[in-house]
Design a protein around this motif. Structure first.
Motif, mmCIF file in Angstrom:
data_model
loop_
_atom_site.group_PDB
_atom_site.id
_atom_site.type_symbol
_atom_site.label_atom_id
_atom_site.label_comp_id
_atom_site.label_asym_id
_atom_site.label_seq_id
_atom_site.Cartn_x
_atom_site.Cartn_y
_atom_site.Cartn_z
ATOM 1 N N PRO A 155 -5.891 34.505 43.102
ATOM 2 C CA PRO A 155 -6.529 33.282 43.638
ATOM 3 C C PRO A 155 -6.330 32.103 42.691
ATOM 4 N N LYS A 156 -6.496 30.915 43.217
ATOM 5 C CA LYS A 156 -6.360 29.723 42.392
ATOM 6 C C LYS A 156 -7.460 29.675 41.332
ATOM 7 N N ALA A 157 -7.058 29.344 40.120
ATOM 8 C CA ALA A 157 -7.998 29.153 39.003
ATOM 9 C C ALA A 157 -8.840 30.389 38.725
ATOM 10 N N ALA A 158 -8.299 31.574 38.977
ATOM 11 C CA ALA A 158 -9.026 32.810 38.687
ATOM 12 C C ALA A 158 -8.011 33.891 38.333
ATOM 13 N N THR A 159 -8.489 34.947 37.668
ATOM 14 C CA THR A 159 -7.594 36.022 37.233
ATOM 15 C C THR A 159 -7.502 37.165 38.218
ATOM 16 N N HIS A 160 -8.466 37.258 39.161
ATOM 17 C CA HIS A 160 -8.461 38.379 40.090
ATOM 18 C C HIS A 160 -9.268 38.017 41.333
ATOM 19 N N TRP A 161 -9.016 38.775 42.393
ATOM 20 C CA TRP A 161 -9.701 38.548 43.653
ATOM 21 C C TRP A 161 -11.091 39.170 43.642
ATOM 22 N N SER A 162 -11.982 38.563 44.390
ATOM 23 C CA SER A 162 -13.270 39.169 44.733
ATOM 24 C C SER A 162 -13.287 39.411 46.233
ATOM 25 N N THR A 163 -14.239 40.229 46.699
ATOM 26 C CA THR A 163 -14.305 40.488 48.141
ATOM 27 C C THR A 163 -14.587 39.204 48.911
ATOM 28 N N ARG A 164 -15.436 38.348 48.371
ATOM 29 C CA ARG A 164 -15.741 37.091 49.056
ATOM 30 C C ARG A 164 -14.528 36.165 49.060
ATOM 31 N N GLY A 165 -13.838 36.095 47.930
ATOM 32 C CA GLY A 165 -12.657 35.236 47.874
ATOM 33 C C GLY A 165 -11.557 35.702 48.810
ATOM 34 N N MET A 166 -11.311 37.023 48.856
ATOM 35 C CA MET A 166 -10.293 37.555 49.752
ATOM 36 C C MET A 166 -10.701 37.379 51.205
ATOM 37 N N ALA A 167 -11.990 37.542 51.498
ATOM 38 C CA ALA A 167 -12.461 37.341 52.868
ATOM 39 C C ALA A 167 -12.238 35.898 53.316
ATOM 40 N N GLN A 168 -12.499 34.949 52.419
ATOM 41 C CA GLN A 168 -12.298 33.540 52.767
ATOM 42 C C GLN A 168 -10.816 33.230 52.954
ATOM 43 N N ALA A 169 -9.960 33.862 52.113
ATOM 44 C CA ALA A 169 -8.524 33.574 52.192
ATOM 45 C C ALA A 169 -7.877 34.193 53.419
ATOM 46 N N THR A 170 -8.392 35.318 53.895
ATOM 47 C CA THR A 170 -7.772 36.024 55.015
ATOM 48 C C THR A 170 -8.489 35.819 56.340
ATOM 49 N N GLY A 171 -9.696 35.256 56.296
ATOM 50 C CA GLY A 171 -10.446 35.061 57.523
ATOM 51 C C GLY A 171 -11.150 36.301 58.015
ATOM 52 N N MET A 172 -11.267 37.316 57.192
ATOM 53 C CA MET A 172 -11.976 38.541 57.567
ATOM 54 C C MET A 172 -13.359 38.541 56.927
#
Length: 362
Positions: A105-122
């Motif tokens: 993710p932008k400005a981060a070292t790893h994904w979180s469940t919330r960040g991935m959910a926002q990026a994928t729409g799930m």
């Protein structure tokens, strides 16, 4: 008159498949029972006799006898139950897994469940289920270091060969120092464990000094020869060698093979002269940055976990006394560590790591 039962004759392949379903531990209990019913029906025409043998009712036996005769093996498997159609497709799952493994993710070292959910729409729960299914854990990280020793392969084969096939009439000792062991005292009394409450200690502490534990693990028996020293020099290592030499059994023709690391105190002129005066001792140095190859490190991990980390010590003397008591308790019923990895498997694994990191750009 009773209605005639349909003939149930099994082919060799069907009998083998049913036997596998009936005996395989991972089969569901429903499928295993159905397989046992059909196998029993192939040898017994009476539903009541099969029901009595398997502890089920005769109607159940009749149902699965008829289902198998009509549909064969497919008739024993549950049909898909009605429900809402899938909303997450295989392509969606592939997209999440690929993004997790190959992007950040932008400005981060790893994904979180919330960040991935926002990026994928799930939804967050969908991302969590996908990650659990594929055992993806972006929030966790570990460390590693590859040795740059030019004689890495030769040393690995030497040390591992010593563990797996030691010479006849030989004692193999794994030797190292656990330096800078701190005598830590909590600033307030520890609250003991109670039902539904773990033991609690203060996060801050008072340092009362340090000691160093020098230990030699007998690879064959699991016994440990250990002494504590306030300083960490070659003089203390020489004292430890004298202690080891006085402790080991004196039998003619017995050689002593010592596995140790490349610390400077192990290679001073005084230490070299000691080994010249004791020709029955043979040194085997592990590669640099390869402490995992020294079995005594496993003992250090145990004593740290079981006695030192949660201990409360008001002085260095109290810490050394606790270490001495742990050594005595350990040696009362020693158990060797089982080394099972041969040199080839270790080198193959390191080769795979090198191949994965060769194009990483670092």
């Amino acid at each position: 008159m009773a209605r005639p039962k349909p003939a149930l004759i099994l082919s060799d392949d069907e009998r083998q498949k049913l036997t596998t379903w009936a005996n395989r531990p991972k089969s569901t209990q429903r499928l295993a029972l159905r397989a046992r019913i059909v196998l029993a029906c192939a040898d017994e025409t009476s539903n009541k006799a099969v029901a009595s043998q398997l502890g089920v009712c005769a109607a159940t036996v009749g149902t699965w006898r008829n289902r198998f005769v009509a549909q064969r093996l497919d008739g024993l498997v549950d049909e898909p139950r009605p429900g809402a159609p899938r909303t997450v497709t295989d392509a969606d799952i592939e997209r999440v897994v690929t993004a997790t493994l190959e992007t950040k993710p932008k400005a981060a070292t790893h994904w979180s469940t919330r960040g991935m959910a926002q990026a994928t729409g799930m939804s967050q729960s969908t991302i969590s289920r996908i990650w659990r299914t594929f055992e993806l854990k972006p929030h966790r990280a570990d460390t590693f270091k590859l040795s740059t020793d030019p004689y890495f392969v030769e040393k690995v084969r030497d040390v591992v060969g010593l563990y797996l096939a030691p010479p006849d009439r030989a004692i193999v000792l794994s030797v190292d120092e656990k330096s800078q062991v701190q005598a830590l005292d909590r600033t307030q009394p520890v609250l003991p464990m109670t039902p539904a409450q773990v033991e609690r200690g203060t996060h801050d502490y008072v340092r009362h000094g340090t000691t160093s534990l020098v230990a030699a693990l007998d690879v064959a028996t699991g016994k440990v020869i250990g002494t504590c020293h306030r300083r960490h020099r070659h003089q203390e290592f020489l004292k430890f060698l004298d202690h080891v030499d006085a402790t080991l059994p004196r039998e003619p023709g017995v050689s002593v093979h010592i596995v140790l690391d490349n610390y400077a105190t192990h290679k001073t002129p005084a230490v070299k002269r000691w080994f010249v005066r004791h020709p029955e001792y043979h040194l085997h140095f592990i590669p640099t940055s390869s402490s995992w190859l020294n079995q005594v490190e496993r003992f250090f991990a145990e004593i740290t976990e079981k006695r030192i980390r949660r201990g409360v010590f008001k002085s260095v003397h109290a810490l050394e006394q606790a270490i001495t008591e742990y050594l005595a308790e350990h040696n009362a019923d020693p158990k060797p560590f089982a080394w099972v990895a041969d040199a080839d498997s270790i080198l193959d694994r390191i080769k795979r790591v090198c191949e994965r990191t060769s194009d990483s750009g670092h």
